[in-house]
Design a protein around this motif. Structure first.
Motif, PDB file in Angstrom:
ATOM      1  N   MET A   1       0.830  -1.207   0.000  1.00 35.35           N
ATOM      2  CA  MET A   1       0.000   0.000   0.000  1.00 35.35           C
ATOM      3  C   MET A   1       0.861   1.250   0.000  1.00 35.35           C
ATOM      4  SD  MET A   1      -2.953  -0.445   2.752  1.00 35.35           S
ATOM      5  CE  MET A   1      -4.575  -0.785   2.328  1.00 35.35           C
ATOM      6  N   PHE A   2       1.916   1.237   0.809  1.00 33.06           N
ATOM      7  CA  PHE A   2       2.811   2.393   0.844  1.00 33.06           C
ATOM      8  C   PHE A   2       3.391   2.652  -0.542  1.00 33.06           C
ATOM      9  CE2 PHE A   2       3.849   1.173   5.474  1.00 33.06           C
ATOM     10  CZ  PHE A   2       2.809   1.947   5.953  1.00 33.06           C
ATOM     11  N   HIS A   3       3.844   1.576  -1.202  1.00 36.40           N
ATOM     12  CA  HIS A   3       4.445   1.733  -2.529  1.00 36.40           C
ATOM     13  C   HIS A   3       3.426   2.245  -3.547  1.00 36.40           C
ATOM     14  CE1 HIS A   3       8.475   0.443  -1.688  1.00 36.40           C
ATOM     15  NE2 HIS A   3       8.063  -0.674  -1.145  1.00 36.40           N
ATOM     16  N   GLU A   4       2.163   1.872  -3.369  1.00 40.67           N
ATOM     17  CA  GLU A   4       1.118   2.371  -4.267  1.00 40.67           C
ATOM     18  C   GLU A   4       0.853   3.861  -4.053  1.00 40.67           C
ATOM     19  OE1 GLU A   4      -2.319  -0.064  -3.551  1.00 40.67           O
ATOM     20  OE2 GLU A   4      -1.290  -1.880  -4.245  1.00 40.67           O
ATOM     21  N   HIS A   5       1.012   4.328  -2.821  1.00 42.90           N
ATOM     22  CA  HIS A   5       0.684   5.718  -2.486  1.00 42.90           C
ATOM     23  C   HIS A   5       1.881   6.669  -2.498  1.00 42.90           C
ATOM     24  CE1 HIS A   5      -2.963   3.724  -1.021  1.00 42.90           C
ATOM     25  NE2 HIS A   5      -3.543   4.903  -1.144  1.00 42.90           N
ATOM     26  N   ILE A   6       3.079   6.107  -2.456  1.00 42.20           N
ATOM     27  CA  ILE A   6       4.278   6.949  -2.408  1.00 42.20           C
ATOM     28  C   ILE A   6       5.029   6.792  -3.726  1.00 42.20           C
ATOM     29  CG2 ILE A   6       6.477   7.345  -1.236  1.00 42.20           C
ATOM     30  CD1 ILE A   6       5.102   6.175   1.308  1.00 42.20           C
ATOM     31  N   HIS A   7       5.255   7.901  -4.393  1.00 44.57           N
ATOM     32  CA  HIS A   7       5.896   7.863  -5.705  1.00 44.57           C
ATOM     33  C   HIS A   7       7.303   8.448  -5.635  1.00 44.57           C
ATOM     34  CE1 HIS A   7       1.445   8.153  -6.247  1.00 44.57           C
ATOM     35  NE2 HIS A   7       1.709   7.028  -6.893  1.00 44.57           N
ATOM     36  N   GLU A   8       8.116   8.064  -6.600  1.00 44.90           N
ATOM     37  CA  GLU A   8       9.530   8.470  -6.610  1.00 44.90           C
ATOM     38  C   GLU A   8       9.714   9.983  -6.551  1.00 44.90           C
ATOM     39  OE1 GLU A   8      12.455   6.744  -6.457  1.00 44.90           O
ATOM     40  OE2 GLU A   8      11.150   5.042  -6.008  1.00 44.90           O
TER      41      GLU A   8
ATOM     42  N   ASP B   1       7.674  12.149  -5.102  1.00 44.09           N
ATOM     43  CA  ASP B   1       7.069  12.778  -3.920  1.00 44.09           C
ATOM     44  C   ASP B   1       8.158  13.384  -3.041  1.00 44.09           C
ATOM     45  OD1 ASP B   1       4.545  11.968  -4.631  1.00 44.09           O
ATOM     46  OD2 ASP B   1       4.419  10.322  -3.192  1.00 44.09           O
ATOM     47  N   ARG B   2       7.815  14.493  -2.410  1.00 47.00           N
ATOM     48  CA  ARG B   2       8.729  15.041  -1.398  1.00 47.00           C
ATOM     49  C   ARG B   2       8.760  14.069  -0.216  1.00 47.00           C
ATOM     50  NH1 ARG B   2       9.839  20.752  -0.328  1.00 47.00           N
ATOM     51  NH2 ARG B   2       9.314  20.201   1.824  1.00 47.00           N
ATOM     52  N   ALA B   3       9.914  13.939   0.398  1.00 50.32           N
ATOM     53  CA  ALA B   3      10.076  12.969   1.480  1.00 50.32           C
ATOM     54  C   ALA B   3       9.193  13.295   2.686  1.00 50.32           C
ATOM     55  CB  ALA B   3      11.538  12.902   1.901  1.00 50.32           C
ATOM     56  N   ASP B   4       8.967  14.581   2.969  1.00 51.30           N
ATOM     57  CA  ASP B   4       8.106  14.906   4.117  1.00 51.30           C
ATOM     58  C   ASP B   4       6.650  14.491   3.848  1.00 51.30           C
ATOM     59  OD1 ASP B   4       7.964  16.927   2.208  1.00 51.30           O
ATOM     60  OD2 ASP B   4       8.206  18.573   3.632  1.00 51.30           O
ATOM     61  N   ASP B   5       6.223  14.607   2.581  1.00 56.67           N
ATOM     62  CA  ASP B   5       4.883  14.126   2.213  1.00 56.67           C
ATOM     63  C   ASP B   5       4.806  12.600   2.341  1.00 56.67           C
ATOM     64  OD1 ASP B   5       3.982  16.692   1.675  1.00 56.67           O
ATOM     65  OD2 ASP B   5       4.508  16.583  -0.454  1.00 56.67           O
ATOM     66  N   ALA B   6       5.901  11.930   1.975  1.00 56.57           N
ATOM     67  CA  ALA B   6       5.951  10.467   2.062  1.00 56.57           C
ATOM     68  C   ALA B   6       5.862  10.011   3.519  1.00 56.57           C
ATOM     69  CB  ALA B   6       7.227   9.936   1.421  1.00 56.57           C
ATOM     70  N   ILE B   7       6.528  10.714   4.422  1.00 60.37           N
ATOM     71  CA  ILE B   7       6.450  10.388   5.859  1.00 60.37           C
ATOM     72  C   ILE B   7       5.004  10.538   6.341  1.00 60.37           C
ATOM     73  CG2 ILE B   7       7.088  11.201   8.185  1.00 60.37           C
ATOM     74  CD1 ILE B   7       9.381   9.671   6.982  1.00 60.37           C
ATOM     75  N   ARG B   8       4.340  11.592   5.883  1.00 63.93           N
ATOM     76  CA  ARG B   8       2.938  11.813   6.263  1.00 63.93           C
ATOM     77  C   ARG B   8       2.071  10.642   5.769  1.00 63.93           C
ATOM     78  NH1 ARG B   8       2.790  16.539   5.627  1.00 63.93           N
ATOM     79  NH2 ARG B   8       2.226  17.369   7.656  1.00 63.93           N
ATOM     80  N   LYS B   9       2.299  10.213   4.528  1.00 64.77           N
ATOM     81  CA  LYS B   9       1.491   9.112   3.965  1.00 64.77           C
ATOM     82  C   LYS B   9       1.734   7.809   4.729  1.00 64.77           C
ATOM     83  CE  LYS B   9       1.093  10.949  -0.729  1.00 64.77           C
ATOM     84  NZ  LYS B   9       1.582  10.852  -2.115  1.00 64.77           N
ATOM     85  N   ILE B  10       2.991   7.559   5.098  1.00 64.09           N
ATOM     86  CA  ILE B  10       3.307   6.341   5.859  1.00 64.09           C
ATOM     87  C   ILE B  10       2.558   6.348   7.188  1.00 64.09           C
ATOM     88  CG2 ILE B  10       5.137   5.156   7.168  1.00 64.09           C
ATOM     89  CD1 ILE B  10       7.060   5.890   4.860  1.00 64.09           C
TER      90      ILE B  10
ATOM     91  N   HIS C   1      -0.459   3.843   8.240  1.00 56.89           N
ATOM     92  CA  HIS C   1      -0.197   3.010   9.415  1.00 56.89           C
ATOM     93  C   HIS C   1      -1.361   3.136  10.409  1.00 56.89           C
ATOM     94  CE1 HIS C   1       2.806   1.007  12.140  1.00 56.89           C
ATOM     95  NE2 HIS C   1       1.992   1.505  13.056  1.00 56.89           N
ATOM     96  N   PHE C   2      -1.732   4.369  10.727  1.00 56.46           N
ATOM     97  CA  PHE C   2      -2.790   4.597  11.720  1.00 56.46           C
ATOM     98  C   PHE C   2      -4.171   4.218  11.182  1.00 56.46           C
ATOM     99  CE2 PHE C   2      -0.416   8.102  14.336  1.00 56.46           C
ATOM    100  CZ  PHE C   2       0.515   7.151  14.734  1.00 56.46           C
TER     101      PHE C   2
END
Length: 198
Positions: free
Chosen positions: A73-80, A82-91, A95-96
């Motif tokens: 799911m993370f790989h589906e929602h996080i793209h190469e 993406d800004r890393a801070d946005d990726a942390i938010r998505k993770i 998760h929650f």
């Protein structure tokens, strides 16, 4: 014919894992018997051993499958790009929200991670590796993008991020789920990013 057989085997495998998740969540790993899992799955006790070597193997497979799904799911929602801070938010958000939707999974991942024997804990930790690696990759990307501090100890920070999310979920369970877990995303991410940003 062969693909139909493989599909039936996969369905039974998934049914056993779903039953195990429910039983482990209700009785804990040590209080769960293979016979209870078989009954919940609607299969004979012996059928379990066609798919799993032991109760321990069921638990480890459960972690591997469910955490593997989360990482997908993370790989589906996080793209190469993406800004890393946005990726942390998505993770954090995934998760929650996923654990809030699946309370049995939250109980098993939180409680069994803490109560298992050393050998079982080691096996479960191996199942966690792709998730920890994903967080590490995002941190490295953030450093490359100039979004995160260049002096981050990435190996330590990935564990701190995972551990913090893990603790928020545990506290939510211990509280009797009296509040929304997904409502904790913004405050949690804000805390992370204050320590990570360049």
């Amino acid at each position: 014919m062969t693909s139909g057989l493989a599909e039936k085997k996969r369905e039974k495998y998934d049914a056993i894992l779903s039953a195990a998740l429910k039983i482990f969540a209700e009785y804990g790993y040590f209080g769960s018997q293979v016979s209870k899992i078989a009954r919940e799955a609607g299969v004979a006790d012996g059928t379990i051993y066609l798919y799993f070597k032991s109760k321990e193997d069921i638990l480890v497979s459960l972690f591997r499958e469910k955490l593997g799904n989360l990482v997908r799911m993370f790989h589906e929602h996080i793209h190469e790009d993406d800004r890393a801070d946005d990726a942390i938010r998505k993770i954090c958000e995934l998760h929650f929200t996923e654990l809030e939707k699946n309370v049995d999974l939250a109980k098993v991942t939180q409680l069994e991670l803490r109560q298992s024997s050393l050998d079982l804990h080691r096996e479960i930790s191996n199942a966690l590796k792709p998730y920890i690696q994903l967080i590490e990759d995002v941190l490295l990307r953030g450093i490359d993008q100039g979004v995160f501090r260049p002096d981050l100890d990435v190996k330590l920070t990935r564990l701190l991020l995972f551990g913090a999310m893990d603790e928020v979920v545990s506290s939510w369970l211990i509280s009797g789920r009296r509040y929304s877990l997904s409502d904790q995303v913004e405050k949690t991410v804000d805390f992370f990013l204050r320590g990570l940003r360049a």
